[in-house]
Design an enzyme around this catalytic site. Structure first.
Site, PDB file in Angstrom:
ATOM      1  N   GLU A 138      39.074  19.134 -24.539  1.00  7.03           N
ATOM      2  CA  GLU A 138      39.824  18.283 -23.612  1.00  7.03           C
ATOM      3  C   GLU A 138      41.029  17.763 -24.378  1.00  7.03           C
ATOM      4  OE1 GLU A 138      36.804  15.663 -22.191  1.00  7.03           O
ATOM      5  OE2 GLU A 138      35.871  17.286 -21.075  1.00  7.03           O
ATOM      6  N   LYS A 167      31.915  12.807 -34.967  1.00  4.87           N
ATOM      7  CA  LYS A 167      32.972  12.294 -35.840  1.00  4.87           C
ATOM      8  C   LYS A 167      33.872  11.446 -34.944  1.00  4.87           C
ATOM      9  CE  LYS A 167      36.729  12.528 -37.437  1.00  4.87           C
ATOM     10  NZ  LYS A 167      37.660  11.367 -37.311  1.00  4.87           N
ATOM     11  N   GLU A 193      54.162  14.864 -24.493  1.00 11.85           N
ATOM     12  CA  GLU A 193      53.204  13.782 -24.252  1.00 11.85           C
ATOM     13  C   GLU A 193      53.544  12.602 -25.164  1.00 11.85           C
ATOM     14  OE1 GLU A 193      49.128  14.025 -25.795  1.00 11.85           O
ATOM     15  OE2 GLU A 193      48.407  13.391 -23.850  1.00 11.85           O
ATOM     16  N   CYS A 198      44.535  10.166 -21.295  1.00 12.12           N
ATOM     17  CA  CYS A 198      44.995  11.548 -21.167  1.00 12.12           C
ATOM     18  C   CYS A 198      45.394  11.873 -19.734  1.00 12.12           C
ATOM     19  CB  CYS A 198      43.893  12.488 -21.611  1.00 12.12           C
ATOM     20  SG  CYS A 198      42.387  12.254 -20.664  1.00 12.12           S
TER      21      CYS A 198
HETATM   22  P1  NAD Z   1      43.766  13.510 -32.456  1.00 12.35           P
HETATM   23  O1  NAD Z   1      43.755  14.946 -32.089  1.00 12.35           O
HETATM   24  O2  NAD Z   1      44.773  13.024 -33.416  1.00 12.35           O
HETATM   25  O3  NAD Z   1      42.368  13.069 -33.072  1.00 12.35           O
HETATM   26  C1  NAD Z   1      41.153  13.267 -32.354  1.00 12.35           C
HETATM   27  C2  NAD Z   1      40.034  13.428 -33.354  1.00 12.35           C
HETATM   28  O4  NAD Z   1      40.219  14.635 -34.073  1.00 12.35           O
HETATM   29  C3  NAD Z   1      39.938  12.306 -34.381  1.00 12.35           C
HETATM   30  O5  NAD Z   1      38.584  12.000 -34.583  1.00 12.35           O
HETATM   31  C4  NAD Z   1      40.557  12.936 -35.620  1.00 12.35           C
HETATM   32  O6  NAD Z   1      40.108  12.382 -36.820  1.00 12.35           O
HETATM   33  C5  NAD Z   1      40.085  14.374 -35.472  1.00 12.35           C
HETATM   34  N1  NAD Z   1      40.879  15.371 -36.170  1.00 12.35           N
HETATM   35  C6  NAD Z   1      42.209  15.355 -36.423  1.00 12.35           C
HETATM   36  N2  NAD Z   1      42.569  16.477 -37.082  1.00 12.35           N
HETATM   37  C7  NAD Z   1      41.451  17.215 -37.246  1.00 12.35           C
HETATM   38  C8  NAD Z   1      41.184  18.485 -37.866  1.00 12.35           C
HETATM   39  N3  NAD Z   1      42.143  19.223 -38.413  1.00 12.35           N
HETATM   40  N4  NAD Z   1      39.909  18.933 -37.845  1.00 12.35           N
HETATM   41  C9  NAD Z   1      38.921  18.216 -37.262  1.00 12.35           C
HETATM   42  N5  NAD Z   1      39.120  17.011 -36.696  1.00 12.35           N
HETATM   43  C10 NAD Z   1      40.373  16.524 -36.667  1.00 12.35           C
HETATM   44  O7  NAD Z   1      43.856  12.722 -31.067  1.00 12.35           O
HETATM   45  P2  NAD Z   1      43.956  11.145 -30.863  1.00 12.35           P
HETATM   46  O8  NAD Z   1      45.307  10.717 -31.333  1.00 12.35           O
HETATM   47  O9  NAD Z   1      42.747  10.507 -31.423  1.00 12.35           O
HETATM   48  O10 NAD Z   1      43.864  11.019 -29.269  1.00 12.35           O
HETATM   49  C11 NAD Z   1      44.980  11.123 -28.433  1.00 12.35           C
HETATM   50  C12 NAD Z   1      45.079  12.526 -27.865  1.00 12.35           C
HETATM   51  O11 NAD Z   1      43.859  12.855 -27.221  1.00 12.35           O
HETATM   52  C13 NAD Z   1      46.148  12.677 -26.801  1.00 12.35           C
HETATM   53  O12 NAD Z   1      46.806  13.905 -26.983  1.00 12.35           O
HETATM   54  C14 NAD Z   1      45.353  12.710 -25.499  1.00 12.35           C
HETATM   55  O13 NAD Z   1      45.961  13.383 -24.448  1.00 12.35           O
HETATM   56  C15 NAD Z   1      44.111  13.405 -25.943  1.00 12.35           C
HETATM   57  N6  NAD Z   1      43.007  13.092 -25.030  1.00 12.35           N
HETATM   58  C16 NAD Z   1      42.620  14.052 -24.146  1.00 12.35           C
HETATM   59  C17 NAD Z   1      41.586  13.770 -23.244  1.00 12.35           C
HETATM   60  C18 NAD Z   1      41.153  14.770 -22.216  1.00 12.35           C
HETATM   61  O14 NAD Z   1      40.112  14.559 -21.603  1.00 12.35           O
HETATM   62  N7  NAD Z   1      41.892  15.837 -21.996  1.00 12.35           N
HETATM   63  C19 NAD Z   1      40.960  12.531 -23.271  1.00 12.35           C
HETATM   64  C20 NAD Z   1      41.396  11.588 -24.202  1.00 12.35           C
HETATM   65  C21 NAD Z   1      42.421  11.885 -25.093  1.00 12.35           C
HETATM   66  O1  6OD Z   2      36.163  10.001 -17.018  1.00 14.81           O
HETATM   67  C1  6OD Z   2      35.967  10.962 -17.753  1.00 14.81           C
HETATM   68  O2  6OD Z   2      34.985  11.680 -17.634  1.00 14.81           O
HETATM   69  C2  6OD Z   2      36.925  11.262 -18.818  1.00 14.81           C
HETATM   70  N1  6OD Z   2      36.618  12.309 -19.600  1.00 14.81           N
HETATM   71  C3  6OD Z   2      38.020  10.529 -18.941  1.00 14.81           C
HETATM   72  C4  6OD Z   2      39.028  10.795 -19.869  1.00 14.81           C
HETATM   73  C5  6OD Z   2      39.983   9.900 -20.120  1.00 14.81           C
HETATM   74  C6  6OD Z   2      41.020  10.199 -21.041  1.00 14.81           C
HETATM   75  O3  6OD Z   2      41.692   9.446 -21.638  1.00 14.81           O
END
Ligand code: NAD
Ligand code: 6OD
Length: 486
Positions: A254, A178, A390, A288
């Site tokens: 993550e 998804k 964040e 992130c």
């Molecule tokens: P988000 O949580 O809003 O959405 C991520 C995904 O989850 C989307 O596909 C969304 O449609 C889906 N989603 C939302 N609510 C849901 C539910 N109730 N059930 C199932 N699916 C659901 O995140 P975002 O805004 O797309 O991304 C930004 C966030 O992601 C930031 O907090 C960032 O730190 C985090 N992030 C973390 C990492 C990591 O590796 N730790 C990497 C990239 C982004």
């Molecule tokens: O490099 C990666 O493996 C990884 N998961 C990066 C994540 C980036 C987050 O925004």
């Protein structure tokens, strides 16, 4: 550009659904096209296809053939790199250089690396004897978990999706992905790649849509999904964990971060500014791993602030296609409103604004894009919103510190624990500090320097589990012990 129509990819075919939603380009707000929204019927069909594929040729394929196929997937992504670059730039507004030389080749590499990892994992074995003299040979094999639900964010769409799909398929699972509602394009292109190289139907499926009451929630609560891997916000992780509790499905998460950078007075200042400049502003702060809190040792504090200000002001927002563009827009109007609300909170809470704090003047159509200025603050107490929460924008707060213990304590004063970046030429101190900051990943004199074989993930509210190299096997396989009486 022709308006596009993004369909689901189920059982090797592109299929539409009656509900659609619009997709806009972040750089100028133009309508790119319509995205089909999956309801329960489409999610059911995708999960059924993925389950059937486990019983078909994919489930019986040797590891050699499976991993050879994944190498072909990577080669085909690289062959079609320009299609992926255009799709990703259009969806995200990210500058070409970052997409072309970073995120897309890395998306391809995710298939090769995990194919090679799985081919080379050793199995453990023990010969044993019990007190009554019966002997046994125990050995373990790794078997796929089954159907993996993969829920992705928008900030590095292909890279972060393939970072899950690569190891899941290498281990012999099938997937239903998804993608984020903001970034449907490269997940769809990957369906074309899978078909082109002969990945059997049903192994890779994509359902588009939103989270709650939409494709995301239907997928993560589906009883036919054996495990869920998710990248996104911490509060979304909470909702998905609740959904996964029904059926006791395992999760790999993550999540968000509020990462601290720690800069000591003996650092190579030019290198630190280069590294921290990327950590704070790359991808318009939508990483992130980004650094939104900086602690700088007092003797170099003023010089550091001046140099990072210069670096922030040198960034060039613009058309993602232009070679001189080094700063893209935020992904959406919603994300821009969120970031600007933090710019206001910082003002209200009494920050000293070093640079930025608003919206840049953009020419022509770009004026309709989701732009914000790179922003630096100083002078806030640790309780301030922009230090605790964040933001996911191109901004950071810089505070001075006087002792190593103080820097560590302040870096750890957060509910998150994804990563840190430490800058010093005293490597003994660097190792000592890295061991004491409570994070999953600590970079020394570097940032986002990634070897895909290393463990990746966060502590505290930044995640559950580690992926990367052999660590991905812990999530994407079941370990089965087989005991033979000798
Ligand atoms: P988000 O949580 O809003 O959405 C991520 C995904 O989850 C989307 O596909 C969304 O449609 C889906 N989603 C939302 N609510 C849901 C539910 N109730 N059930 C199932 N699916 C659901 O995140 P975002 O805004 O797309 O991304 C930004 C966030 O992601 C930031 O907090 C960032 O730190 C985090 N992030 C973390 C990492 C990591 O590796 N730790 C990497 C990239 C982004
Ligand atoms: O490099 C990666 O493996 C990884 N998961 C990066 C994540 C980036 C987050 O925004």
């Amino acid at each position: 550009m022709e308006p596009q129509y993004f369909k689901h990819f189920i059982n090797g075919e592109f299929v539409s659904s009656s509900r659609t939603f619009p997709k806009h380009r972040p750089s100028d707000g133009a309508l790119i096209g319509q995205v089909c929204e999956a309801g329960k019927a489409e999610v059911n069909a995708a999960v059924a296809a993925a389950r059937a594929a486990m019983k078909g040729p994919w489930g019986r394929m040797s590891v050699e053939d499976r991993t050879a196929l994944l190498h072909k997937v990577a080669d085909e992504i690289n062959r079609r790199a320009e299609d992926f670059v255009l799709a990703e730039m259009n969806d995200t507004g990210q500058p070409r250089a970052m997409v072309e030389h970073g995120f897309i080749p890395r998306g391809a590499a995710n298939f090769k690396i995990f194919a090679d990892v799985i081919k080379n994992v050793p199995a453990e074995s023990f010969t044993s004897s019990s007190p009554d003299g019966r002997g046994a040979l125990n050995y373990s094999i790794r078997v796929p978990k089954g159907v993996i639900g993969v829920v992705c964010p928008w900030n590095a769409p292909l890279l972060l999706m393939t970072w899950k799909v690569g190891p899941a398929l290498a281990c012999g699972n099938t997937v239903v992905v998804k993608p984020s509602e903001e970034t449907p394009a490269t997940a769809a292109l990957l369906g074309e790649v899978m078909n082109a190289v002969g990945v059997p139907p049903g192994v890779y499926n994509v359902v588009h849509g939103f989270g709650p009451d939409s494709a995301g929630a239907f997928l993560t609560s589906h009883p036919g999904v054996d495990a869920i891997t998710f990248t996104g916000e911490t509060r979304t992780g909470t909702a998905i964990m609740k959904a996964a509790a029904d059926g006791i499905r395992s999760v790999s998460f993550e999540l968000g971060g509020k990462n601290a950078g720690v800069v000591f007075a003996d650092c190579d200042l030019d290198a630190a500014i280069e590294g921290i400049g990327r950590a704070a502003f790359m991808n318009c702060g939508q990483i992130c791993l980004g650094t939104e809190r900086l602690y700088v040792e007092r003797p170099i504090f003023d010089r550091f602030v001046t140099a990072l200000k210069k670096r922030a002001e040198s960034l060039k927002p613009g058309n993602p296609e232009d070679a001189g563009t080094t700063l893209g827009p935020l992904i959406s109007e919603e994300q821009r409103n969120k970031v600007l609300s933090y710019y206001k909170k910082a003002r209200d809470e009494g920050a000293t604004l070093v640079t930025g704090g608003g919206v840049p003047d953009m020419p022509g159509e770009l004026a309709h894009g989701h732009w914000v200025q790179p922003t630096i603050w100083t002078g806030l107490p640790e309780t301030a919103s922009v230090i605790r929460e964040e933001i996911f924008g191109p901004c950071c707060h810089i505070a001075p510190f006087d002792t190593e213990d103080e820097a560590i304590e302040r870096a750890n004063d957060t509910e998150y624990g994804l990563c840190t970046t430490i800058w010093t030429q005293n490597l003994t101190r660097a190792h000592r500090v890295a061991a004491r900051i409570d994070v999953g990943i600590a970079w020394i004199n570097s940032w986002f320097l990634r070897d895909l074989r290393t463990p990746f993930g966060g502590s505290k509210r930044s995640g559950i589990g580690r992926e990367g190299g052999v660590h991905s096997l812990e999530f994407y396989t079941e370990l089965r012990n087989i005991c033979v009486k000798l």
